[in-house]
Design an enzyme around this catalytic site. Sequence first.
Site, short mmCIF file in Angstrom:
data_model
loop_
_atom_site.label_atom_id
_atom_site.label_comp_id
_atom_site.label_asym_id
_atom_site.label_seq_id
_atom_site.Cartn_x
_atom_site.Cartn_y
_atom_site.Cartn_z
CB CYS A 1 3.16 55.16 -20.01
SG CYS A 1 1.84 55.10 -20.73
CB CYS B 1 -1.96 54.27 -19.08
SG CYS B 1 -1.64 53.29 -21.14
CB SER B 2 0.85 52.63 -15.73
OG SER B 2 0.12 51.43 -16.64
CB CYS B 3 3.57 51.80 -21.59
SG CYS B 3 1.36 51.29 -22.27
FE FE Z 1 0.45 52.69 -21.29
#
Ligand code: FE
Length: 222
Positions: A121, A124-126
């Site tokens: 991602c 961000c951190s999906c």
């Molecule tokens: Fe994300």
Amino acid sequence: MSDKQVELNEHGHELLAWSDDSRHDVDEADHYVLMADAIRDLLIEKGVIKAGDVREQLEFMDSRSEDMGARIVARAWANPDFKERLLANGTEAIKEFDIPMLDAELVVVENTNEFHNMVVCTLCSCYPRTILGMPPDWYKSKTYRSRSVNEPRAVLKEFGTDLADDVAVRVHDSNADMRYLVLPLRPEGTDGWSEPELAKLVSRDSMIGVSPATEPATEPET
Ligand code: FE
């Protein structure tokens, strides 16, 4: 300028809240923790959610782990019909495991001898948290997020995955609507294995696409 909050310390000197340098020591993570806490408290105060909803959601997320993903991959390896459905519509196919995707769609990408898939991602951190649990720290790092798209082969090599030159790498960028799960290559020598046996070969990292599935242990010599 806003009103100064003047407090005195034990020596009678002024303490200026907004110019207090020690407050700059608060790191970014603390800032977001404070903001998240404030938003949660406001939502509860306004009656949008209940405190119990937050606890239930935390409990649910804590109950998730890569074991869920490993069961899905093992079934896809063992059952061609399921694999076809999984690749066609991941969100729909995993309903038979009673795993919700919440608000996102699941896209399953298959590794073959021609293509290797890896997931990131960049923003961000999906991450497919309901299937794999919480993402590892490295997945959320700026280094992984930028390098995996700029130099995926070098990143894979650092994870110990040295791809042949004729294997193409496909990098998938997750987002709030779309989460990816890699279906790793089934290791050789696993014909006839049951789903629970196969699941033991499926690591978290193989489903993110930074490593292959674990090779079956060779029979110990007697
Ligand atoms: Fe994300």
